[in-house]
Design an enzyme around this catalytic site. Sequence first.
Site, PDB file in Angstrom:
ATOM      1  N   TYR A 113       0.830  -1.220   0.000  1.00 32.12           N
ATOM      2  CA  TYR A 113       0.000   0.000   0.000  1.00 32.12           C
ATOM      3  C   TYR A 113       0.866   1.273   0.000  1.00 32.12           C
ATOM      4  O   TYR A 113       0.625   2.192  -0.793  1.00 32.12           O
ATOM      5  CB  TYR A 113      -0.907  -0.035   1.227  1.00 32.12           C
ATOM      6  N   LYS A 169       1.006   4.173  -2.869  1.00 31.27           N
ATOM      7  CA  LYS A 169       0.629   5.566  -2.586  1.00 31.27           C
ATOM      8  C   LYS A 169       1.798   6.530  -2.849  1.00 31.27           C
ATOM      9  O   LYS A 169       1.582   7.710  -3.141  1.00 31.27           O
ATOM     10  CB  LYS A 169       0.121   5.680  -1.146  1.00 31.27           C
TER      11      LYS A 169
END
Length: 246
Positions: free
Chosen positions: A154, A158
């Site tokens: 993640y 991002k």
Amino acid sequence: MKKLEGQVVIVTGGARGIGEGICKVFCNEGAIVALWDVLDEGQKTADKIAKNGGKIFYQNVDVSNQESVDMAVAKLISEYGKIDVLINNAGIIRDRSILKMSREEWDQVMHVNVDSLYITAKAVVPHMKAANYGRIISASSVNAFQGAFGQTNYSASKAAIVGFTHSLCREVGKYNITVNAVAPGFIKTEMTDSMPQDVIQAGISMIPVGRIGTPEDMGHAYLFLASKEAGFISGHTLHANGGAMP
Ligand code: NAI
């Protein structure tokens, strides 16, 4: 005068959470909002916001699928002739420490959080270029900058959003298109509600403004970057985290 009067806006992942907050705030500012999601609950969310006077409709779109995105964009263009604002808000988590993370969990996060940037830009940028106007704003995260246990996939996805933003802004600035990111901090949504209570409380204790953020807080951060007045801001990541990571 409302800030987005008559502007056509796509909000991906708008069925719930931060996306729903963005849809509400943008509708209050006069936008015509296409709420994209893979969850049919997007229909209910759009109906609820429309009841309060918003111009909003649901399109079942998978942002990780080029065909699905192209079809939805074609419908919008045939109906309205333009797309003023693209909000790349849809995102997923598949948290697990690297020792336990499967290749599938890594790939799923990259596919939805990163490939979708290419897919939506390919579909939308030509129309923004033709109109000589556009705003593209994508969801990064505080965890792209500080990391988090169990989020190598993640956090990497991002952080990729920030690099994408820096490069795309250089390519499309001459068409009066700005490209920015918002890095939300700790925000109360279904994504964070699934965390253990003690982790939630520990998170809140780290926030100088003394509370968790709301989807509407994020809606206003996106609204600023989506406004015509923000035309000289591009390639920027707006940290909206209550001071947790100044
Ligand atoms: P959420 O999980 O509540 O909502 C995400 C929405 O995206 C859901 O409605 C989901 O169905 C949709 N979605 C997922 N995959 C999709 C796909 N392939 N195509 C279309 N829609 C899809 O998440 P939340 O908390 O509202 O987060 C929104 C964004 O903000 C995400 O990108 C997230 O990574 C980011 N973010 C959230 C934070 C938080 O504290 N909630 C903190 C930092 C960043």
